[in-house]
Design a protein around this motif. Structure first.
Motif, short mmCIF file in Angstrom:
data_model
loop_
_atom_site.label_atom_id
_atom_site.label_comp_id
_atom_site.label_asym_id
_atom_site.label_seq_id
_atom_site.Cartn_x
_atom_site.Cartn_y
_atom_site.Cartn_z
N LEU A 22 -2.88 -0.35 8.32
CA LEU A 22 -4.13 0.37 8.08
C LEU A 22 -5.07 0.19 9.27
O LEU A 22 -5.23 -0.93 9.77
N VAL B 111 -5.37 6.19 -3.06
CA VAL B 111 -5.51 4.74 -3.10
C VAL B 111 -6.84 4.41 -2.43
O VAL B 111 -7.09 4.85 -1.30
N SER C 38 -12.79 4.23 9.22
CA SER C 38 -12.72 5.40 8.37
C SER C 38 -13.71 6.46 8.83
O SER C 38 -14.64 6.16 9.60
N GLN D 218 0.78 4.34 -2.59
CA GLN D 218 0.59 5.72 -2.14
C GLN D 218 1.70 6.64 -2.66
O GLN D 218 1.47 7.83 -2.90
N MET E 255 -9.41 1.47 -1.14
CA MET E 255 -9.57 0.07 -0.80
C MET E 255 -11.02 -0.35 -1.12
O MET E 255 -11.97 0.13 -0.51
N ILE F 296 0.84 -1.19 0.00
CA ILE F 296 0.00 0.00 0.00
C ILE F 296 0.89 1.25 0.00
O ILE F 296 0.60 2.24 -0.70
N LEU G 84 -5.82 7.98 1.40
CA LEU G 84 -6.21 6.58 1.47
C LEU G 84 -7.68 6.47 1.86
O LEU G 84 -8.10 7.02 2.89
N TYR G 85 -8.46 5.77 1.05
CA TYR G 85 -9.92 5.72 1.21
C TYR G 85 -10.41 4.28 1.16
O TYR G 85 -9.69 3.36 0.75
N CYS G 86 -11.68 4.09 1.54
CA CYS G 86 -12.30 2.78 1.40
C CYS G 86 -13.74 2.96 0.95
O CYS G 86 -14.39 3.97 1.26
#
Length: 433
Positions: A322, A94, A333, A88, A96, A84, A342-344
């Motif tokens: 993470l 990025v 999150s 990045q 997820m 990851i 960094l996201y999901c």
């Protein structure tokens, strides 16, 4: 130019790519990564093989993948092939979109006995996921217990109950099709801790049980609350409970004419799985519902069986470094933001809830948050990743490669089936030509 990496090519991943295209147009490049050489995630290996109409959403995802600013890159495992942190360093964001591929643990004694499976494994087996191709469930006994009161439990029960003819038009893989042809299962018990008013089953899936050729659903009328209480339910659940009431009204003579019974056992909580090496029974405690929760009454009984499939939910896979919410089984999150850049999205963000379509507004919501945060940073994106992949000798699978794999699967399909999936990664890669 913004560069976005999406980890996972299921519905959440592709909807996120679509949302990013609408948000930034030609000012973004999007790379969608998957550990398998084939795309679509849950559509391919989670949706029931006899639900071909649902799988049709893949045509929408194909349109996204074929846009010039979007690329599918398969056969890349995060952690094994690239980290990851490395993504990045190359991409402005990025995301997820890894879904929730792991079973929630059935934390009772005996859960490790032979012929006890989680639904991720069992569904993966009949859907051709390479990880579960060698599962080899034993269908020589006459009774299966399915634990859970959601649509996955219904999918499992329905696949176990269907005839060969009913499965012919599906894309169930050959090893499962052949094994189920020889199945001696004649009773399927769907075990639920709470009652009919607390089920998570949707009307369409419940209604399918009434149309099976050789199987009949059975509900004990005494488990149903007074019919007037149904008025308090939201419309979808009320329709589902109406199906249960219709099952309770099926005459005994009809059940006697059927080769397979599907019994709903409500107010029943599994306490242990019993057997000498292999499952022989489930010890069950009767429950009552208080303030929406199942509370044990102390009354127990044994349900003899030879196969147990636990359909109690899924969870995402933690990734080192993470933040992860162990209790909820998802990344921690704030509205999809895990850490800066960094996201999901999808199940990785909210847990395993909602339908496939629920992922679209969820993905658009997270992309809106990304638009608030992101500005072009001069990172190298795809060009940088390709250099890294070449230096490590990674064998990348493109969307054009996938189309060759797909054609090979269609060409090898049995009569009436849309495809015969490859269940081995090496075979998938060889099939790209």
């Amino acid at each position: 130019m913004l560069h976005i990496a999406i980890v996972g090519s299921g519905p959440a991943g592709f909807y996120t790519a679509e949302a990013a295209q609408k948000q930034w147009g030609d000012d973004v490049t999007i790379d969608i990564f998957d550990m398998l050489p084939v795309p679509y995630g849950l559509i391919r290996t989670g949706v029931a093989p006899d639900h071909q109409s649902i799988k049709g959403v893949a045509r929408r995802f194909e349109a996204t993948a074929c846009c010039e600013n979007c690329r599918f890159t398969g056969n890349v495992a995060i952690g094994r092939d690239v980290s990851i942190a490395e993504l990045q360093s190359l991409y402005d964001a990025v995301v997820m979109a890894t879904g929730a591929p792991n079973d929630k643990v059935l934390d009772i004694p005996g859960a490790d006995l032979n012929n006890v499976f989680g639904s991720a494994a069992f569904v993966g087996w009949y859907n051709g996921h390479p990880k579960f191709a060698e599962l080899a469930p034993d269908f020589t006994g006459d009774t299966a217990v399915v634990i859970g009161m959601g649509n996955v439990a219904l999918d499992v029960a329905r696949i176990l109950a269907k005839t060969t003819d009913e499965l012919t038009g599906s894309d169930i893989v050959a090893h499962a099709f052949d094994a189920l042809k020889q199945s001696r299962i004649r009773r399927i018990v769907i075990l639920g801790r709470r009652g009919p008013h607390q089920i998570m089953m949707t009307p369409k899936e419940l209604g399918e049980l009434a149309r099976l050729e050789r199987a009949s659903p059975r509900v004990d009328l005494r488990d149903l609350p007074p019919e007037g209480d149904d008025a308090m339910l939201e419309p979808g659940l009320r329709k589902s409970v109406t199906h249960l009431r219709s099952f309770a009204a099926i005459p005994e003579s009809h059940h006697a004419d059927m080769a397979v019974e599907i019994d709903f056992d409500f107010f029943a909580s599994p306490r242990a799985i019993l057997g000498d090496g292999k499952v022989e029974a489930v010890e069950v405690e009767r429950t009552e519902v208080k303030a929406g929760r199942a509370v044990g009454t102390g009354e127990t009984y044994k349900a003899p069986c030879s196969l147990v499939i636990s359909c109690i939910g899924y969870q995402s896979s933690p990734i080192a470094g993470l933040p992860f919410d162990e209790r909820a089984g998802r990344f921690a999150s704030d509205e999809g933001r895990i850490l800066p850049g960094l996201y999901c999205v999808g199940w990785a963000r909210r847990g395993p809830s909602g339908t496939i379509g629920t992922n679209r507004p969820d993905s658009f919501h997270v992309v809106e948050r990304m638009a608030e945060d992101l500005r072009p940073s001069g990172k190298r994106g795809r060009a940088g990743f390709d250099e890294l992949a070449a230096s490590r000798g990674l064998d990348l699978v493109t969307f054009d490669d996938w189309k060759q794999i797909e054609k090979a699967e269609e060409d090898r399909a049995r009569d009436g089936a849309p495809r015969e999936k490859f269940v081995d990664v090496d075979e998938m890669i060889k099939a790209r030509g």
